[in-house]
Design an enzyme around this catalytic site. Structure first.
Site, PDB file in Angstrom:
ATOM      1  N   LYS A 198     -12.749  -5.453  -8.405  1.00  0.00           N
ATOM      2  CA  LYS A 198     -13.476  -4.226  -8.705  1.00  0.00           C
ATOM      3  C   LYS A 198     -12.610  -3.241  -9.477  1.00  0.00           C
ATOM      4  CE  LYS A 198     -12.366  -2.001  -4.319  1.00  0.00           C
ATOM      5  NZ  LYS A 198     -11.610  -2.995  -3.547  1.00  0.00           N
TER       6      LYS A 198
ATOM      7  N   LYS B 243      -7.695 -12.724 -10.672  1.00  0.00           N
ATOM      8  CA  LYS B 243      -8.920 -12.834  -9.879  1.00  0.00           C
ATOM      9  C   LYS B 243      -9.885 -11.721 -10.239  1.00  0.00           C
ATOM     10  CE  LYS B 243      -9.228 -13.215  -5.259  1.00  0.00           C
ATOM     11  NZ  LYS B 243      -8.814 -13.268  -3.853  1.00  0.00           N
TER      12      LYS B 243
ATOM     13  N   LYS C 287       0.821  -1.215   0.000  1.00  0.00           N
ATOM     14  CA  LYS C 287       0.000   0.000   0.000  1.00  0.00           C
ATOM     15  C   LYS C 287       0.851   1.260   0.000  1.00  0.00           C
ATOM     16  CE  LYS C 287      -4.452  -1.587   1.697  1.00  0.00           C
ATOM     17  NZ  LYS C 287      -5.520  -1.405   2.701  1.00  0.00           N
TER      18      LYS C 287
END
Ligand code: TRP
Length: 333
Positions: free
Chosen positions: A200, A197, A115
């Site tokens: 979104k 996978k 991140k």
């Protein structure tokens, strides 16, 4: 532990909408889990603040997800559903646990490293101490199991380390929970990139639970099948990952086996298969979408759910927090 049932807890980050990868993967098994365990599920709204959010959007998303979870079968009468920020004890315990977590261990967390690379302009302290808040979320309910995806396993591990360290200093305080990585749960891949996978972040290959039927149909019609010229519905995940993924989705939506699907589409090819998968998914999602919309229109009901959930959660969490405060030497009020 209530009525002899083992306790299970999981948090959900309200960072996006639910899609069929979430649904056909872990989520579809949750309604069975709430029968078997004493379950706590919460929307981890505090965790999402580690990444910049649009305030009005965040507020809407939390309620939408709550409605969505109820609609897929998390009956609020049978489990404790709440919003993380409504139970201040999570943040309070998190501070204490911060003092029993080492800078070095947090620096080694892969999610922190990922991140920080992705949000290089906002490497805030919350991103760094994220696993400590998560440990507090968990330990405060003394659960036996924490169902999480593979990507969260390291966070459950550090939570166990923190619990063991604290127990080592002050005596048995926290139950040391086990991660519960779902046994079967389908692994649904992106419709237009079957090697990754469903996510979104690639919305054209992703079918959201609240997508409109025409959007679902479009996405399936454009789904990647395979690069060979066979044009034959046959289960071969290695050579035909796109077709195998569609077969998995169709199988989950209809309950049909791969052999039954092969027979059904024998000689028909992808032109017939893709819209059939789309229609099966539209029909599977229709009741979920309608129920979610009905719940979203009933704000008073949703409010009653999250209030009752927070009240029950706060009672349990308060007990652990008082025990911890006492052990570390804080003066009781
Ligand atoms: N970090 C989890 C995720 O991103 C969400 C989460 C927050 C969580 N607190 C938790 C999961 C406690 C399990 C238990 O998926």
């Amino acid at each position: 532990m209530e009525n002899g049932k083992k306790v299970m807890l999981s948090g959900i980050q309200p960072s996006g909408e639910l899609h069929i990868g979430n649904y056909l993967g872990p989520l579809i098994h949750w309604p069975e889990m709430i029968e078997e365990y004493d379950c706590y599920f919460f929307l981890a709204d505090l965790h999402t603040l580690t990444v910049r959010q649009e305030p009005a959007e965040l507020r809407k998303r939390v309620l939408k997800l709550l409605a969505n979870y109820i609609a897929v079968g998390l009956d609020p009468e049978k489990c404790t559903l709440f919003i993380q920020s409504h139970v201040p004890a999570h943040s309070q315990l998190s501070w204490v646990l911060n003092c029993y977590t080492m800078f070095g261990e947090l620096s080694r967390m892969t999610q922190f490293k990922d991140k920080s690379a992705k949000h290089a302009d906002n490497i805030n302290a919350g991103l760094f101490t994220y696993p400590v808040l998560m440990a507090a979320d968990i330990l405060i309910y003394q659960p036996d199991f924490v169902p999480v995806g593979e990507d969260q396993r390291q966070h459950v591990e550090i939570c166990r380390d923190i619990a063991e360290r604290f127990n080592g200093i002050y005596g048995e305080t926290f139950k040391v929970p086990e991660p519960y990585i779902s046994k079967v749960g389908a692994r649904i891949m992106s419709l237009n990139q079957p090697e990754s996978k469903m996510s979104k972040s690639a919305p054209e290959g992703c079918v959201f639970l609240l997508d409109k039927p025409e959007d679902i149909m479009r996405k399936f019609k454009r789904a990647i099948t395979d690069s060979d010229t066979e044009n034959c519905v046959r289960y071969d995940p290695e050579h035909k990952p796109g077709v195998a993924n569609l077969m998995q989705i169709y199988g989950s939506a209809t309950g049909k086996t791969y052999e039954e699907i092969e027979r059904e589409f024998d000689g028909l090819g992808y032109g017939a298969f893709k819209p059939a998968v789309g229609e099966a998914v539209v029909e599977t999602l229709r009741p979920i979408r309608e129920e979610t919309e009905r719940l979203l229109a009933d704000k008073a009901y949703l409010e009653s759910v999250y209030r009752a959930g927070a009240e029950k959660a706060a009672y349990v969490a308060g007990k652990t927090l008082r025990k911890v405060y006492k052990k570390v030497g804080l003066v009781e009020r």
